[in-house]
Design an enzyme around this catalytic site. Structure first.
Site, short mmCIF file in Angstrom:
data_model
loop_
_atom_site.label_atom_id
_atom_site.label_comp_id
_atom_site.label_asym_id
_atom_site.label_seq_id
_atom_site.Cartn_x
_atom_site.Cartn_y
_atom_site.Cartn_z
N ASP A 64 46.00 30.03 35.07
CA ASP A 64 46.80 30.74 36.07
C ASP A 64 47.95 29.83 36.50
O ASP A 64 47.76 28.94 37.32
CB ASP A 64 45.96 31.09 37.30
CG ASP A 64 44.95 32.17 37.04
OD1 ASP A 64 45.33 33.35 37.02
OD2 ASP A 64 43.75 31.85 36.85
N ARG A 105 52.63 35.74 46.39
CA ARG A 105 52.44 35.91 44.95
C ARG A 105 53.11 37.20 44.46
O ARG A 105 53.30 37.39 43.28
CB ARG A 105 50.95 35.96 44.62
CG ARG A 105 50.20 34.70 44.96
CD ARG A 105 48.69 34.93 44.93
NE ARG A 105 48.21 35.14 43.58
CZ ARG A 105 46.94 35.49 43.29
NH1 ARG A 105 46.08 35.70 44.29
NH2 ARG A 105 46.56 35.65 42.05
N LYS A 146 48.77 41.25 36.11
CA LYS A 146 47.61 41.45 36.97
C LYS A 146 48.05 41.94 38.36
O LYS A 146 49.23 41.81 38.71
CB LYS A 146 46.79 40.16 37.08
CG LYS A 146 47.54 38.98 37.68
CD LYS A 146 46.71 37.72 37.58
CE LYS A 146 47.40 36.56 38.27
NZ LYS A 146 46.70 35.28 38.09
N HIS A 147 47.10 42.47 39.15
CA HIS A 147 45.70 42.77 38.88
C HIS A 147 45.59 44.29 38.83
O HIS A 147 45.63 44.94 39.89
CB HIS A 147 44.78 42.24 39.97
CG HIS A 147 44.93 40.79 40.28
ND1 HIS A 147 45.91 40.28 41.08
CD2 HIS A 147 44.18 39.73 39.86
CE1 HIS A 147 45.77 38.97 41.18
NE2 HIS A 147 44.73 38.61 40.45
N HIS A 183 37.11 37.57 45.66
CA HIS A 183 36.19 36.45 45.46
C HIS A 183 34.99 36.57 46.39
O HIS A 183 33.88 36.17 46.04
CB HIS A 183 36.89 35.12 45.73
CG HIS A 183 37.85 34.70 44.66
ND1 HIS A 183 39.14 35.17 44.61
CD2 HIS A 183 37.70 33.87 43.60
CE1 HIS A 183 39.76 34.62 43.57
NE2 HIS A 183 38.91 33.85 42.93
N ASP A 221 39.16 40.04 35.53
CA ASP A 221 39.23 38.92 36.46
C ASP A 221 37.87 38.21 36.40
O ASP A 221 36.93 38.70 35.75
CB ASP A 221 39.55 39.43 37.86
CG ASP A 221 40.26 38.39 38.73
OD1 ASP A 221 40.20 37.18 38.38
OD2 ASP A 221 40.86 38.76 39.74
#
Length: 573
Positions: free
Chosen positions: A136, A205, A235-236, A248, A321
């Site tokens: 990444d 991002r 992504k995503h 996460h 992912d």
């Protein structure tokens, strides 16, 4: 005469019969032994055989064992400075891909050596299929390969400048740096929209909230990556921007209807599918109003097979992912079931941040399922064929690719990229956005308050007599209170305060100068949302970037009259 004619006809019939019989026997042999005939023509094939890519990918997967097929669609990472023996054992059995995560990359020379060692191990397999090596390296604050690689302005800075060329060159120089280390696949660009302004997982991002602009910039970024010889991964999918939940920790739920989704989240992917982007990452994201089961998109046959492949016509790789995220395992119930569901949904590469043990259920259970469920077996085989075909297309394209066996001794010549350093400063200057600016020149004594060395170094170049007050970039509650208690006394002898703000705790620090009578300049170096509530300051500049020397240089240069701020806020307040 008639006797002679009869003899000629008889001879002809005999000859014809013998010829037909001979042909028939030969033909029957070929039909009954067709596989052997093809094997003779393509005996001892490997990944590097001179056979058209489509045919070679099919030939290889037709001959591979279940172990080899299933191994080819797995991607594992490792936690230590060097890959453990366990990962080498996986590569020996045919592991298809590895991932370089950010916790083991300070020594990029060692990373290059480790990649070379793994590729050599992969080359010792019977079909000599090389690894995909991914990371990444998005730009901005997501930078998994560290060492001397460039810390760049990032996606929201690109969105603020608005130039597709900035996206193209950002990807180009980022990719050149990681390519020399041996990395051939990058999990970037991120085309998630800045829909939820409170999102800490996406934030800067994102290119911004405009789906068309994000699609154009994402496509330019992907093209720049490919031009440098690295495979981009968008992504995503189908979009992480409308939630502040991090997958996460738990499964994000995005409660939008299909019309909103179609006209917003899906738009960037329409651009990228049209440009034939080679890889897409599926997100652990639940859209219950669209996928009624509530399953994450990464487990959804509707999102991946029916929509992405069927309706949009996407032909590249689909990569999950990280499957160890709670957003995946909490829904599936176990890691082995999560792997199975992800494969059945249409993913081609299944990513795990850790190296599985050789006897884990994610391996043994799904290998057993291949032997008993023909549909599952065919799905694994199809995924393996896609992976091998993508590798063939990459390595046999005739374009420059990442070295299979990178030379650690050459890395310092290319990292950081010298041309890239010049570009990233220019790009940072184009991205800086004025939220508020004082018409008065900076006067009196200047105090620099922040945490990064580059901030003080660049600040002292412009204000040589400036004072300095240092605090950590990530200030916890105790340090924040210590700064609040001690900074005012230090600031008493100064007229102008230049303060870096990159977190909510930094905002609390800034508040001590409200109504202080001093000239207060805020350099907002992360999410522009941090500027909300600081309108009392005399000047606020938005930089969008995390620890980026180029951005800080540009902001201080603007304060000093060297540059003109050109950036535009990439979303509506």
């Amino acid at each position: 005469m008639k006797k002679l004619l009869r003899k000629c006809i008889s001879a002809l019939l005999v000859f014809s019969f013998i010829s037909i019989q001979s042909f028939a026997q030969e033909h029957i042999t070929l039909i009954s032994d067709g596989t052997d005939f093809e094997d003779k023509e393509y005996s001892d094939i490997t990944f590097w055989s001179d056979i058209p890519n489509d045919k070679l990918a099919q030939l290889l997967t037709d001959r591979m064992t279940d172990v080899e097929l299933y191994s080819q669609i797995l991607m594992f990472g490792w936690a230590g400075a060097e890959p453990p023996e366990l990962l080498h054992q996986w590569v020996e059995r045919g592991l298809g891909s590895v991932k370089v995560f950010g916790w083991n990359t300070d020594d990029i020379h060692l990373v290059a050596k480790s990649i070379g060692d793994l590729q050599k191990k992969s080359n010792s397999n019977r079909y000599k299929i090389p690894l995909f090596v991914a990371t990444d390296q998005e730009g901005g604050w997501i930078r998994h390969v560290k060492g001397d690689t460039s810390v760049t302005p990032g996606n929201m800075a690109i969105g603020a400048s608005g130039y597709p060329s900035d996206a193209w060159y950002s990807a180009y120089y980022i990719s050149k740096e990681i390519k020399v280390i041996g990395i051939n696949m990058n999990f970037a660009p991120t085309v998630d929209l800045f829909t939820n302004h409170e999102s800490a997982i996406i934030g800067t991002r994102s290119f911004g909230e405009d789906p068309v602009k994000s699609g154009i910039l994402g496509a330019a970024f992907a093209a720049g990556s490919e031009a440098a010889g690295v495979i981009p991964t968008v992504k995503h999918f189908p979009g992480h921007g409308d939630t502040n939940i991090d997958s996460h920790g738990r499964l994000p739920v995005i409660n939008i209807d299909f019309e909103t989704f179609k006209n917003r989240e899906l738009i960037p992917y329409l651009f990228l599918v049209r440009e034939k982007v080679p890889a897409v990452m599926s997100g652990h994201l639940s859209y219950p109003n669209i996928e009624k089961s509530g399953a994450p998109a990464s487990f959804s046959k509707y999102f991946l097979t029916d929509l992405l492949r069927g309706q949009l016509g996407y032909e590249g790789l689909i990569i999950t992912d990280d499957m160890t995220m709670v957003g995946a395992t909490s829904y599936a119930g176990s890691l082995s079931t999560a792997f199975q569901m992800a494969i059945e949904a249409g993913n081609d590469i299944i990513l795990s941040s850790t190296t599985a043990r050789l006897n884990e259920a994610l391996w043994t259970r799904n290998l057993d399922l291949m032997a008993t469920d023909s549909n599952f077996h065919e799905r694994v085989k199809d995924a393996a064929r896609r992976v091998i075909k993508a590798k063939l297309d990459y390595y046999k394209s005739g374009n420059e690719t990442a070295p299979l066996y990178p030379n650690p001794d050459l890395i310092d010549q290319y990292v950081p990229d010298r041309e890239g350093q010049k570009f990233f400063l220019d790009q940072a200057c184009r991205s800086i956005t004025v939220s508020k600016i004082s018409r008065e020149p900076i006067k009196g004594r200047v105090l620099l308050a922040g945490s990064l060395y580059s901030f003080f170094a660049e600040g002292k170049k412009r204000f040589p007599k400036a004072g300095e007050f240092h605090f950590n970039y990530e200030t916890g509650p105790n340090e924040t209170q210590w700064v609040i208690d001690n900074l005012p006394s230090t600031a008493q002898g100064f007229d102008t305060i230049i303060l870096c703000v990159s977190s909510e705790n930094h905002k609390k620090i800034a508040e001590i100068f409200r109504n202080s009578g001093k000239n207060v300049i805020i350099l907002c170096t992360m999410s522009p949302e941090l500027a909300n509530g600081l309108e009392w300051a005399d000047t606020i500049l938005l930089g969008y970037s995390w620890r980026c020397e180029y951005t800080l240089t540009a902001m201080l240069g603007i304060l000093n009259g060297e540059f003109k701020a050109e950036g535009t806020l990439p979303y509506k307040k």
